[in-house]
Design a protein around this motif. Sequence first.
Motif, short mmCIF file in Angstrom:
data_model
loop_
_atom_site.label_atom_id
_atom_site.label_comp_id
_atom_site.label_asym_id
_atom_site.label_seq_id
_atom_site.Cartn_x
_atom_site.Cartn_y
_atom_site.Cartn_z
N ARG A 314 0.76 -1.19 -0.11
CA ARG A 314 -0.03 -0.04 -0.18
C ARG A 314 0.77 1.21 -0.01
N HIS A 315 2.04 1.32 0.60
CA HIS A 315 2.94 2.34 0.62
C HIS A 315 4.40 1.86 0.67
N PRO A 316 4.74 1.33 -0.51
CA PRO A 316 6.22 0.84 -0.44
C PRO A 316 7.54 1.57 -0.32
N GLN A 317 7.26 2.91 -0.24
CA GLN A 317 8.33 3.88 0.23
C GLN A 317 8.64 3.89 1.52
N PRO A 386 9.81 -9.54 -1.36
CA PRO A 386 9.87 -8.19 -1.56
C PRO A 386 9.83 -7.25 -0.50
N THR A 387 9.00 -7.47 0.47
CA THR A 387 8.83 -6.83 1.71
C THR A 387 10.28 -7.01 2.56
N LEU A 388 10.75 -8.06 2.73
CA LEU A 388 11.87 -8.08 3.51
C LEU A 388 13.12 -7.53 2.84
N ARG A 389 13.31 -7.76 1.58
CA ARG A 389 14.14 -6.95 0.71
C ARG A 389 14.26 -5.49 1.14
N SER A 390 13.08 -5.31 0.97
CA SER A 390 12.89 -3.54 1.23
C SER A 390 13.37 -3.36 2.51
N LEU A 391 13.10 -4.12 3.62
CA LEU A 391 13.61 -3.74 4.87
C LEU A 391 15.18 -3.79 5.12
N VAL A 392 15.72 -4.76 4.42
CA VAL A 392 17.18 -4.76 4.18
C VAL A 392 17.82 -3.49 3.55
N ASP A 393 17.11 -2.97 2.51
CA ASP A 393 17.66 -1.61 2.03
C ASP A 393 17.49 -0.68 2.73
N ARG A 429 20.14 -11.46 10.45
CA ARG A 429 18.94 -12.37 9.85
C ARG A 429 19.08 -12.56 8.46
N ALA A 430 19.09 -11.50 7.88
CA ALA A 430 19.29 -11.66 6.26
C ALA A 430 20.21 -12.53 5.91
N LEU A 431 21.34 -12.37 6.36
CA LEU A 431 22.59 -13.29 5.83
C LEU A 431 22.14 -14.76 6.13
#
Length: 622
Positions: A314-317, A386-393, A429-431
Amino acid sequence: MARTDRNRYPPIDDYGVVGDLRSAALISHQGSVDWLCLPRFDSPSMFGRILDWEKGGYLEIIPVGDAAVSRRYRPDSNVIETLWAQERSRMRVVDFMPPALERSRSNPPASLRLVRWIQPITGAMDWVATFQPRFDYGQQMPQIVQVGPAVLRASSGTIQVFLEVPLAATVALRDGTAAITGRALPGHDAGILLHYVEKGRVPRATPASVIRRWLLDTDTYWFNWLRGCTYRGRYEELVHRSALVLKLMQYLPSGAFVAAPTTSLPENLGGSLNWDYRYTWLRDTAVLVNALLELGFEAEATGFLRWMSREHLRHPQHFQVMYRVDGSEQIPEVTLDHLEGYRGSRPVRIGNAAVEQLQLDVFGEVMETAYTAWSARRRMPAPSIPTLRSLVDMVLTHWQDPDSGLWESRSRQRRYLYSQLMCWLALDRALKMKSWLRLGSEKLAEVRRVREQIKHEVLTRGYDDRVGAFTQALDYPDLDATGLTVPLVGMLPASDPRVVSTVDVLKRELMHDGFLYRYKPEDSEFNQPEGMFITCTFWLVDVLAQMGRQEEAEELFGRVTEAANDLGLFAEEYDPSTRTMLGNFPQALSHLSLIGAVLNLEGRSRLRATPSPRRSRSTPGG
């Protein structure tokens, strides 16, 4: 405003809670429903006497005359039984809110929200029920009329509720209040049922046999859910009650959880540290779901990750730190100046201004929950990737930014130790999930580099050699219980000399009467007294257990469990000098912290992010 008579208000300890996975009711030891928001947790209150004894509204059932009273939760259920005794006469009142479940043949009508079931046991006992609804946080006094032989309607504008009463009862109406009187005799059970009706017909009188079936189905629902708990150990009763309380915080239509079902219960009696917790914090929900997941409840973790992914789309940024239970992001904060507040504690707030803050620790808690769920099954809902990738970024971009931190500071943006630890944990945790997240070789290299850089800064700038402890923020000497979380996230072993020194310093400077302050209240932004933060004391139990100081950890665990009331419920804070609860109630973080402490005491918990304390004191929104 007239001076408040504080003695009218029961202690927070006096309350129990029932719920239907849409909302929850607080019921006092004296038989009064003093808090209920309908149709959901974050709706305006219908019964709110806990925040204003005169204006708030309530629904009470008590015997006529003096009576001894006791209560309990039914075994493995969120149904409360209150037993009244007068000489040799006894009467039981059973309170429950039937969950509205899909694919159930015996579901009650969607309008039914609360059942108060009067069960005579021996002898005869006269009783009186007082129905005094006050809509919109006590701002609307509804008109009450009798619309059937056993049905009352309370309405104001577009809001209406119906109350089913026993056919044999006598009803008297006056000034927006209904007095219902009856006589309890063995073999003559009687129900008082509350319906919230937005559209539809007047409910018909419900036969006793149907109410009994709803009670059985409600017990069965909670019992069957609890069967999923895999914990077996010395603390089973405490763990089961905490798990049931945590599940009670869920808004089932969306899968979201609230931090507590109440607003503005004070952290300092008569003070202004009064916040609204009836929302879904990403931090709290992630840690809550993680605690349930460690007990074997996998469905809640999957549901949370799907809910979070929907919000991300809903609000990816932009990730907000909190949302309403339906996922909407507008949570404006206002004060209700017409209410006197619990025991004169003002202002009463609804909404939460912390919604716009940057709180970097959120990313770590969410990633930890995702990792725990992934570890259990080596798979996750596809939309979560994609949500968790966004958190990493977001961590890679913002980890060096000053933020408002765990305590949601309004005027002290710093690089808080806990925020930095959680950024480190998110990347760690991402690693560990790299085969699933598929970040790519360049991104993986960046994640490894930044993770090590964060660790270096925490260990060199977060530990103060002069103080002898990990402190609240990088390059600041202020003591804070968050220093205990360095070993709990796995950055250092509990045996590290810096961890041992931190424990010793915090015990000496922040501990009082067996409980731990978060920090020195006089050093906070508001400079107001507050209670001992229950979660922080559980943190100390965790660390002592990991250090191998088992006897000391178990002694402290026993001490902190004294903060629970007779039903096993915890608030946010506790005042050991008066032995009373403070803050919103029941508090999810206190219960999930207990679960984490139990798992550490029994050596079952792998290193993980432990429950984070409430956000409260440092912002208008808590």
